[in-house]
Design an enzyme around this catalytic site. Sequence first.
Site, PDB file in Angstrom:
ATOM      1  N   HIS A   1     -17.510  54.578  49.270  1.00 13.86           N
ATOM      2  CA  HIS A   1     -16.107  54.479  48.869  1.00 13.86           C
ATOM      3  C   HIS A   1     -16.045  54.868  47.385  1.00 13.86           C
ATOM      4  CE1 HIS A   1     -12.395  52.296  47.709  1.00 13.86           C
ATOM      5  NE2 HIS A   1     -12.070  52.325  48.986  1.00 13.86           N
TER       6      HIS A   1
ATOM      7  N   ASP B   1     -22.545  47.125  48.415  1.00 17.11           N
ATOM      8  CA  ASP B   1     -21.092  47.063  48.552  1.00 17.11           C
ATOM      9  C   ASP B   1     -20.809  46.465  49.929  1.00 17.11           C
ATOM     10  OD1 ASP B   1     -18.435  47.446  49.065  1.00 17.11           O
ATOM     11  OD2 ASP B   1     -18.421  49.596  48.633  1.00 17.11           O
TER      12      ASP B   1
ATOM     13  N   GLN C   1     -16.939  46.020  53.487  1.00 19.31           N
ATOM     14  CA  GLN C   1     -16.666  46.168  54.923  1.00 19.31           C
ATOM     15  C   GLN C   1     -17.626  45.350  55.788  1.00 19.31           C
ATOM     16  OE1 GLN C   1     -14.046  47.467  56.109  1.00 19.31           O
ATOM     17  NE2 GLN C   1     -13.299  48.768  54.468  1.00 19.31           N
TER      18      GLN C   1
ATOM     19  N   LYS D   1      -9.733  41.640  52.609  1.00 17.29           N
ATOM     20  CA  LYS D   1     -10.164  42.262  53.866  1.00 17.29           C
ATOM     21  C   LYS D   1     -10.710  41.222  54.829  1.00 17.29           C
ATOM     22  CE  LYS D   1     -11.558  46.556  51.545  1.00 17.29           C
ATOM     23  NZ  LYS D   1     -10.540  47.567  51.868  1.00 17.29           N
TER      24      LYS D   1
ATOM     25  N   CYS E   1     -10.331  57.036  50.619  1.00 22.89           N
ATOM     26  CA  CYS E   1     -11.031  56.879  49.327  1.00 22.89           C
ATOM     27  C   CYS E   1     -12.490  57.282  49.437  1.00 22.89           C
ATOM     28  CB  CYS E   1     -10.952  55.454  48.799  1.00 22.89           C
ATOM     29  SG  CYS E   1      -9.300  54.862  48.549  1.00 22.89           S
TER      30      CYS E   1
HETATM   31  C1  LIG Z   1     -16.651  50.253  51.567  1.00 28.64           C
HETATM   32  C2  LIG Z   1     -15.622  49.809  50.591  1.00 28.64           C
HETATM   33  N1  LIG Z   1     -15.994  49.530  49.341  1.00 28.64           N
HETATM   34  C3  LIG Z   1     -15.112  49.108  48.418  1.00 28.64           C
HETATM   35  C4  LIG Z   1     -13.782  48.969  48.712  1.00 28.64           C
HETATM   36  C5  LIG Z   1     -12.865  48.541  47.626  1.00 28.64           C
HETATM   37  O1  LIG Z   1     -12.207  47.361  47.912  1.00 28.64           O
HETATM   38  P1  LIG Z   1     -11.035  46.868  46.979  1.00 28.64           P
HETATM   39  O2  LIG Z   1     -10.005  47.935  46.984  1.00 28.64           O
HETATM   40  O3  LIG Z   1     -10.574  45.610  47.599  1.00 28.64           O
HETATM   41  O4  LIG Z   1     -11.623  46.658  45.619  1.00 28.64           O
HETATM   42  C6  LIG Z   1     -13.339  49.253  49.991  1.00 28.64           C
HETATM   43  C7  LIG Z   1     -11.903  49.129  50.325  1.00 28.64           C
HETATM   44  O5  LIG Z   1     -11.260  49.924  50.920  1.00 28.64           O
HETATM   45  C8  LIG Z   1     -14.279  49.685  50.951  1.00 28.64           C
HETATM   46  O6  LIG Z   1     -13.897  49.986  52.198  1.00 28.64           O
END
Ligand SMILES: Cc1ncc(COP(=O)(O)O)c(C=O)c1O
Lengths: 126, 411
Positions: free
Chosen positions: B126, B203, B206, B229, B367
């Site tokens: 992401h 990370d 998910q 989430k 993203c």
């Molecule tokens: C794999 C992954 N990492 C990081 C994020 C970032 O999350 P946040 O926007 O809540 O900071 C997301 C969110 O879409 C994600 O899917």
Amino acid sequence: MNIYQEHILDHYSNPRNKGQIDNPDIYYKDTNPLCGDEVAVYARLDRSKSISEIRFMARGCAISQASASMLTEHVKGKSLDEVYGISSEDMLRLLMVPISHVRMKCALLALKTLQAGILVHMKGKK
Amino acid sequence: MASGTMQLNASSIREDFPILGRKVNGKPLIYLDNAATSQKPRQVIDSIRDYYGNYNANVHRGIHRLSEEASEAYESSREKAARFINAGFEETIFTKNATESLNLVAYSIGMQLGKGDEVVVSEMEHHSNFVPWQQICLKKGARLRFVKIDKEGRLDMDDLAGCLNRKTRIVSITHVSNVLGTINPVREIAKLAHDCGALFIVDAAQSAPHMPLDVRSIGCDFLAFSSHKMLGPTGIGVLYGKKELLDSMQPFIYGGDMIREVTFESTRFNELPWKFEAGTPNIAGGIGLGAAIGYLEKIGMENVFEHEKMLSEYALGRLLSEEDIKVYGPKKGRAGVISFNLKGIHAHDVAAILDQEGIAIRGGHHCAMPLMSRLEASGTARASFYIYNTKQEIDAMASALEKVRGVLTGR
Ligand SMILES: Cc1ncc(COP(=O)(O)O)c(C=O)c1O
């Protein structure tokens, strides 16, 4: 109201003026990276600086494609000044469907691309 | 408390989610955009209302009843969050979201990088887990390397091994891909990273919402996730870090609450975890996250995982049987996130026509623009599942896809 009205779908599946022009007076290509829509416009001018021929190539969603097709029909025969003066609101009126905030960039991509091409053309003349 | 796995009862769970009673375009809402954010149960909404209605006060400051109650609730949420991932209380830092957690590490650790050092991420990250690294590397003259994915959308472990060497300082990889649904072998990656002396950051944006997580068993140095989430409110997230690492790190934001003693000349920082939490925190958010974790633990994370596995296998079966649908990512051993495209139709149009049927999915690049270019797609449609989703909802999505074809291709 649903944006996939008959006229939109018609322009999407039977786009008018799709294609390219060799040695065009105006050419510009732009993308909308957020959606991955892509539009290229080609135009030829007559002696009075009006658009005599216009074509486009596009990839993307139905709204971006249909708006490119509708725009090319709309601007044919118009002067560069007139076309440069088309506002976002004019474009949305031309589409005749309610465009939500998230689809705005798709709906306006063709217009912005053509106007950028006109700007480049005018600057080149100076 | 659930022990072992047992089937989760989606229909009784649904009653806890007020929003699932709502209609969209005259149709009952079918919410399949859980990878973007989840819906919230009554228990979470009530915990926030209770805080603002009954004991709203700043934390750690006032010597009065309300402040004590608020501090107690906020810190007991931290305890829950720590237990949820098997971390220590001091190792569990509240942030704004996974993005801020990753940035905190990138700034605090990344600032120590130098010329010639290497940072390794993967092609399926992401933006929040590679743009911070990309920018730090640019600033510090370090090299950013991308581990390739294979044809199935799995991390290419040979390529990973090839990216690691003596110069590797940091390996930061997603546990679960938000586009492909791939579950990465984080324990194995931790070992490989540590073997070459690098730190390993996970990370977990998910994965934390969808499966049991244990930072000790993974063996990672840092792990990041977001509350929103996983049934909790927006504006709160977690960064886990190993205590000895956090102890040696510089804070990344300065201000109140993170201070032990200040003179005009110098400052002694507060102890962990508050050293990294300058300013009045998101108190309601923390309390809401605590309620969300309580809710998930009652169901049992094993059961959450099994339910989503069942749903994604079912959905994959339906989508893969259609000739004009391309599904991205592995066919097996994956999480409840499915990206696909209908031949010749842009993902936005798929999402917009499904919306007319009351079905919420995501269409776009999620993203993850580098991954999209790797997949040679300008975007994908993405359905992602959670505890309240059912097979019937997947059936409804499949029939709505018929509609998409009908509208856009006349097929
Ligand atoms: C794999 C992954 N990492 C990081 C994020 C970032 O999350 P946040 O926007 O809540 O900071 C997301 C969110 O879409 C994600 O899917």
